[in-house]
Design a protein around this motif. Structure first.
Motif, PDB file in Angstrom:
ATOM      1  N   HIS A  47      39.749  37.701  32.396  1.00 42.13           N
ATOM      2  CA  HIS A  47      39.373  36.849  33.475  1.00 42.13           C
ATOM      3  C   HIS A  47      39.641  36.982  34.576  1.00 42.13           C
ATOM      4  O   HIS A  47      40.665  36.908  35.083  1.00 42.13           O
ATOM      5  N   ILE A  48      38.786  36.996  35.780  1.00 43.41           N
ATOM      6  CA  ILE A  48      39.049  37.070  37.048  1.00 43.41           C
ATOM      7  C   ILE A  48      38.350  35.928  37.827  1.00 43.41           C
ATOM      8  O   ILE A  48      37.452  35.449  37.299  1.00 43.41           O
ATOM      9  N   GLU A  49      39.166  35.355  38.807  1.00 40.53           N
ATOM     10  CA  GLU A  49      38.486  34.257  39.334  1.00 40.53           C
ATOM     11  C   GLU A  49      37.473  34.791  40.539  1.00 40.53           C
ATOM     12  O   GLU A  49      37.750  34.875  41.471  1.00 40.53           O
ATOM     13  N   HIS A  50      36.138  34.640  40.002  1.00 39.51           N
ATOM     14  CA  HIS A  50      35.104  35.177  40.783  1.00 39.51           C
ATOM     15  C   HIS A  50      33.922  34.430  40.340  1.00 39.51           C
ATOM     16  O   HIS A  50      33.731  34.122  39.008  1.00 39.51           O
ATOM     17  N   SER A  51      32.979  34.371  41.100  1.00 42.40           N
ATOM     18  CA  SER A  51      31.732  33.614  40.947  1.00 42.40           C
ATOM     19  C   SER A  51      30.793  34.527  39.696  1.00 42.40           C
ATOM     20  O   SER A  51      30.093  33.681  39.056  1.00 42.40           O
ATOM     21  N   ARG A  52      30.948  35.483  39.812  1.00 43.88           N
ATOM     22  CA  ARG A  52      30.174  36.490  39.016  1.00 43.88           C
ATOM     23  C   ARG A  52      30.749  37.215  37.913  1.00 43.88           C
ATOM     24  O   ARG A  52      30.527  38.117  37.425  1.00 43.88           O
ATOM     25  N   CYS A  53      31.939  36.495  37.481  1.00 38.37           N
ATOM     26  CA  CYS A  53      32.572  37.138  36.373  1.00 38.37           C
ATOM     27  C   CYS A  53      31.857  37.052  35.255  1.00 38.37           C
ATOM     28  O   CYS A  53      31.144  36.266  34.798  1.00 38.37           O
TER      29      CYS A  53
END
Length: 66
Positions: A47-53
């Motif tokens: 998981h990455i902290e991004h709005s489009r993950c």
């Protein structure tokens, strides 16, 4: 000639034992690395902290949030 034969056998046997243990350690290490990489692959992308993950958890949360 007897002591030379004993010395050569003891040296040869100890060298073979050391080589056997070294090869076993190398193959065991490669097996552990293979298992670790396999587990990472089966776990999927992190998981990455991004709005489009688009990881599995984020997609599931987005689906159930509505």
């Amino acid at each position: 000639m007897g002591w030379q034969l004993i010395l050569s056998f003891s040296t040869t046997i100890s060298a073979l034992l050391i080589a056997t243990f070294l090869m076993a350690a190398i193959f065991y290490r490669r097996y552990k690395v293979f298992q670790y990489n396999r587990q990472r692959y089966l776990a999927g992308p992190t998981h990455i902290e991004h709005s489009r993950c688009k990881c599995h958890c984020c997609l599931w949360e987005e689906k159930h949030r509505r």
